[in-house]
Scaffold this motif. Structure first.
Motif, mmCIF file in Angstrom:
data_model
loop_
_atom_site.group_PDB
_atom_site.id
_atom_site.type_symbol
_atom_site.label_atom_id
_atom_site.label_comp_id
_atom_site.label_asym_id
_atom_site.label_seq_id
_atom_site.Cartn_x
_atom_site.Cartn_y
_atom_site.Cartn_z
ATOM 1 N N LEU A 1 80.831 47.641 -6.546
ATOM 2 C CA LEU A 1 81.422 47.601 -5.208
ATOM 3 C C LEU A 1 82.944 47.586 -5.280
ATOM 4 O O LEU A 1 83.617 48.160 -4.410
ATOM 5 C CB LEU A 1 80.920 46.365 -4.454
ATOM 6 N N LEU A 2 83.490 46.945 -6.298
ATOM 7 C CA LEU A 2 84.944 46.879 -6.437
ATOM 8 C C LEU A 2 85.555 48.235 -6.777
ATOM 9 O O LEU A 2 86.641 48.573 -6.313
ATOM 10 C CB LEU A 2 85.322 45.849 -7.505
ATOM 11 N N ILE A 3 84.854 49.013 -7.603
ATOM 12 C CA ILE A 3 85.400 50.318 -7.983
ATOM 13 C C ILE A 3 84.987 51.417 -7.013
ATOM 14 O O ILE A 3 85.464 52.559 -7.145
ATOM 15 C CB ILE A 3 84.957 50.715 -9.409
ATOM 16 N N LEU A 4 84.129 51.107 -6.044
ATOM 17 C CA LEU A 4 83.665 52.136 -5.113
ATOM 18 C C LEU A 4 84.803 52.766 -4.309
ATOM 19 O O LEU A 4 84.854 53.996 -4.189
ATOM 20 C CB LEU A 4 82.612 51.541 -4.170
ATOM 21 N N PRO A 5 85.754 52.000 -3.736
ATOM 22 C CA PRO A 5 86.848 52.653 -2.992
ATOM 23 C C PRO A 5 87.669 53.606 -3.853
ATOM 24 O O PRO A 5 88.004 54.711 -3.419
ATOM 25 C CB PRO A 5 87.688 51.462 -2.507
ATOM 26 N N ALA A 6 87.981 53.179 -5.085
ATOM 27 C CA ALA A 6 88.753 54.056 -5.966
ATOM 28 C C ALA A 6 87.957 55.299 -6.338
ATOM 29 O O ALA A 6 88.513 56.408 -6.408
ATOM 30 C CB ALA A 6 89.167 53.298 -7.232
#
Length: 329
Positions: free
Chosen positions: A42-47
């Motif tokens: 979830l943390l790397i999803l925006p990037a």
């Protein structure tokens, strides 16, 4: 009921059932564990989404363009002419493309070798210097690395200028009077020499600083044990330093191959791929064919082939890096 029986009954765990808390805790632990595993994704999803939108769409558009015949006439008439694989077949059948490809590979190999050698030597020097000298050298490396590419390239153009360049003046003062008005961009090898000096100068700080940071993770006891065994400088490097820094060497070499192979600004700004297009690498070749010659479909096909060649070149090092990570796990 005796006191011992009451204490045992009071201290016993409640049975699993309606009021039993252990089953509920186990289920909660599983849910918490599953949620915890998804947090990194979830943390790397925006990037990841931003990368796909920014780079993926450009790649798709470039890929579609490579299957078209697009030049000035099509742009004026706003027409789309699909040509299939003709741009790729024409490019692969052109001997000039293969000459530029070989030139790019040799250019990349020479630069990466020099960068890794000089960068590693400076990194090892940083590990042996005192605090003040280390800080001074590190500051110089950081400033060199932070200098914009276009600005650095412009400075090197001034340094190697034919009439008023500092390099020609210094060589003339040292006794090489034939170098007083030497044209560094007048020949293929001299132009590549200037470009290589520029790229190595810009890339060495990254390797040196990262190598120094990696050396700080090596336990000092290993060097002391090697010294007690009578190991010299080279033996300590091969038996202690290099094994610990091997992942660094693999990863950094992999990155340098990518960065040098796709270098465009330095090669183009120094002499626009001249003289007589003898210093063109694949990125410059794609730009010249696509923009200067108004063959946009051909330029796109060359850029796609450049990416494929780069992936092929990097596959070996990428496999080594991944294998190293698996061995560490």
């Amino acid at each position: 009921m005796s006191a011992q029986t009451e204490e045992a009954t009071a201290g016993a765990a409640p049975p699993a059932g309606k009021g039993g808390s252990p089953p509920a805790r186990r289920g909660g632990d599983r849910r918490t564990g599953n949620a915890g595993k998804s947090v990194p994704y979830l943390l790397i999803l925006p990037a990841a989404v931003f990368t796909v939108l920014l780079l993926g769409w450009i790649m798709v558009e470039n890929g579609l363009l490579s299957f078209q015949n697009l030049n000035r006439r099509q742009l004026i008439r706003r027409t789309t002419e699909w040509t299939g694989l003709s741009n790729y077949t024409d490019t692969l059948g052109n001997s000039e493309f293969w000459r530029v490809t070989l030139r790019s590979i040799v250019f990349t190999a020479a630069n990466v070798a020099l960068i890794m050698l000089i960068g590693c030597l400076i990194g090892l020097l940083l590990a042996r210097l005192g605090k003040k000298l280390r800080l001074l050298l590190s500051l110089g490396l950081v400033l060199t690395w932070a200098m914009p590419v276009v600005a650095a390239t412009t400075v090197f153009q001034w340094l190697f200028a034919q009439r008023f360049g500092v390099v020609n003046y210094v060589l003339d003062q040292l006794g090489w009077h034939s170098m007083a008005d030497y044209n560094w961009t007048g020949g293929q090898f001299s132009t590549f020499f200037v470009i290589t000096v520029l790229i190595v100068w810009q890339s060495v700080p990254f390797v040196a600083i990262n190598l120094y940071a990696a050396t700080t993770t090596i336990p000092k006891e290993l060097y002391e044990a090697a010294a007690l065994d009578g190991a010299g400088v080279w033996k300590r490097f091969t038996s202690v330093t290099f094994p610990f820094l091997k992942p660094f060497f693999l990863a950094t070499t992999f990155l340098e191959v990518i960065w040098i192979f796709k270098s465009f600004t330095q090669v183009f700004v120094i002499n626009e791929g001249g003289p007589d297009r003898l210093t063109e690498t694949l990125p410059v070749y794609a730009f010249v064919e696509g923009m200067n010659n108004q063959h946009f479909g051909m330029g796109s096909a060359i850029s796609i082939l450049t990416i494929l060649i780069l992936v092929t070149m990097s596959a070996y090092y990428l496999r080594l890096v991944l294998k190293q990570e698996e061995d560490e796990l």
